[in-house]
Design an enzyme around this catalytic site. Structure first.
Site, mmCIF file in Angstrom:
data_model
loop_
_atom_site.group_PDB
_atom_site.id
_atom_site.type_symbol
_atom_site.label_atom_id
_atom_site.label_comp_id
_atom_site.label_asym_id
_atom_site.label_seq_id
_atom_site.Cartn_x
_atom_site.Cartn_y
_atom_site.Cartn_z
ATOM 1 N N GLY A 1 0.837 -1.207 0.000
ATOM 2 C CA GLY A 1 0.000 0.000 0.000
ATOM 3 C C GLY A 1 0.866 1.250 0.000
ATOM 4 N N GLY B 1 -0.252 4.779 -1.159
ATOM 5 C CA GLY B 1 -1.352 5.428 -0.438
ATOM 6 C C GLY B 1 -0.832 6.553 0.453
ATOM 7 N N ILE C 1 -0.695 -1.231 -6.180
ATOM 8 C CA ILE C 1 -1.214 -1.388 -7.544
ATOM 9 C C ILE C 1 -0.905 -0.140 -8.380
ATOM 10 C CG2 ILE C 1 -3.050 -3.132 -7.370
ATOM 11 C CD1 ILE C 1 -4.988 -0.777 -6.896
ATOM 12 N N ILE D 1 -1.860 -7.200 -4.576
ATOM 13 C CA ILE D 1 -1.600 -7.882 -3.306
ATOM 14 C C ILE D 1 -2.089 -9.347 -3.345
ATOM 15 C CG2 ILE D 1 -3.794 -7.117 -2.243
ATOM 16 C CD1 ILE D 1 -0.733 -6.799 -0.277
ATOM 17 N N TYR E 1 -15.290 -2.275 5.988
ATOM 18 C CA TYR E 1 -13.880 -1.981 6.318
ATOM 19 C C TYR E 1 -13.590 -2.307 7.794
ATOM 20 C CZ TYR E 1 -9.850 1.165 7.177
ATOM 21 O OH TYR E 1 -8.645 1.708 7.543
HETATM 22 N N1 SER Z 1 -9.578 7.038 7.890
HETATM 23 C C1 SER Z 1 -10.188 5.759 7.702
HETATM 24 C C2 SER Z 1 -11.446 5.880 6.947
HETATM 25 O O1 SER Z 1 -12.061 6.918 7.025
HETATM 26 C C3 SER Z 1 -10.480 5.112 9.008
HETATM 27 O O2 SER Z 1 -9.456 4.272 9.362
HETATM 28 O O3 SER Z 1 -11.849 4.948 6.322
#
Ligand code: SER
Length: 337
Positions: A10, A13, A36, A54, A153
């Protein structure tokens, strides 16, 4: 002999770019970064960057055939808002990717009889407050409290934590004196704010978005209410924390999952900091129901006493200092260019 290396996934990012920079600065390890996406050219020149998925098995086989991976910072993930749009993809990347890397780290640890240090950034999203009343009544939950995420998530991160604990303590139910297990260490980040990159796909993004918009003289409508409250952290503290945790003596760690936080603000308080530096900033509130629900489910703050006690977690930036010494000066420079 294989060359020792640190692997950062990652890497392109927000946290990835800042972490790659910091790990390279330390200059004591070869860095292999993966994403990626390609890295910005100035960063790409400093590391060995692999553009790849990944979930691609063969990539990791090639990496471990050439390198002795001592540390893994596994950052690759789809963030909370993106994951709601693409839950299957999020699960594949956030869980499948984590599982694959943990398996690899476990095998490597066993093979060389030395634990690979595996750093996993989890998130405030692992928590799930079930009402605003409970959110107000429990502002600083401990790591094991309110683990009832309402997002894909958050579910992925909580399971990633559980898998890490499994692989480092119970993998194949081996006895304690059997092959060395990997060394899994995890922080739960709050919302992160960088001066150099703009986030995408997260739900805490309203904070950094309002600041970056103000610096460019653009009006901004927050997608959460004025009173929406969560905790935040400046990016230098976020990358510093995981390096600090990776370097902590193992015997000092009383747990594997650590809350970490720096300052808690409502959206309105966040906007007040922005306006202190950009008095003409035009900030309004136009809540998006789904994203508001997510923020309402995250605690106001987190109890990070264990991180402070066990490995000396102590953020450099409170809100005031984050805005005046890190965010605003660097953001001004960025948009002046
Ligand atoms: N900053 C992240 C999000 O907003 C939270 O870990 O998804």
């Amino acid at each position: 002999m294989r060359k020792k290396a640190t692997l950062i996934t990652g890497a392109a990012g927000e946290v990835g770019q800042a972490l790659v920079e910091r790990v390279v600065e330390q200059n004591n390890t070869h860095v292999i970064s993966m994403d990626i996406k390609p890295l910005p050219p100035e960063l790409d020149a400093k590391v060995q960057h692999i553009v790849g998925d990944i979930l691609d098995h063969s990539l990791f086989d090639r990496i471990v055939s050439r390198y002795d991976i001592t540390h893994i910072y596994h950052l690759a993930a789809l963030l909370s808002t993106s994951a709601e749009y693409s839950p299957m993809l999020a699960h594949n990347v956030n869980v499948g990717g984590t599982m694959r890397l943990l398996q690899l780290a476990a095998e490597q640890s066993e093979w060389k009889r030395e634990p690979v240090i595996f750093i996993f950034p989890s998130s405030v999203a692992a928590f799930g407050m079930d009402s605003l009343e409970n959110k107000a009544a429990n502002p600083r939950p401990e790591e094991w409290e309110w683990n009832k995420p309402i997002t894909m998530y958050g579910c992925n991160k909580l399971y990633g934590e559980t898998l890490g604990i499994y692989y480092s303590n119970h993998y194949q139910q081996l006895a304690e004196n059997e092959p060395t297990m990997l060394d899994f260490r995890c922080v739960r980040y709050p919302g992160l704010i960088s001066a150099f990159t703009v986030p995408s796909g997260g739900t805490s993004d309203y904070g950094p978005e309002m600041l970056h918009a103000a610096a460019q003289g653009k009006a901004y409508a927050s997608f959460v209410r004025k009173d929406a409250a969560i905790s935040f952290m400046a990016m230098p503290d976020a990358v510093g924390s995981v390096i600090q945790l990776a370097n902590a003596p193992r015997e000092n760690l009383t747990r594997q999952i650590y809350n970490i936080t720096a300052f808690s603000l409502t959206a309105e308080e966040f906007a007040a900091h922005v306006k202190e530096h950009f008095p003409d900033a035009e900030i309004t509130y136009n809540p998006d129901i789904s994203r508001q629900r997510i923020i309402d489910s995250w605690p106001i703050d987190m109890n990070d006493d264990a991180a402070r006690r066990d490995w000396g977690w102590d953020p450099e930036y409170d809100a005031e200092k984050a805005f005046s010494e890190y965010l605003v000066p660097n953001i001004r420079k960025r948009y002046e260019k």
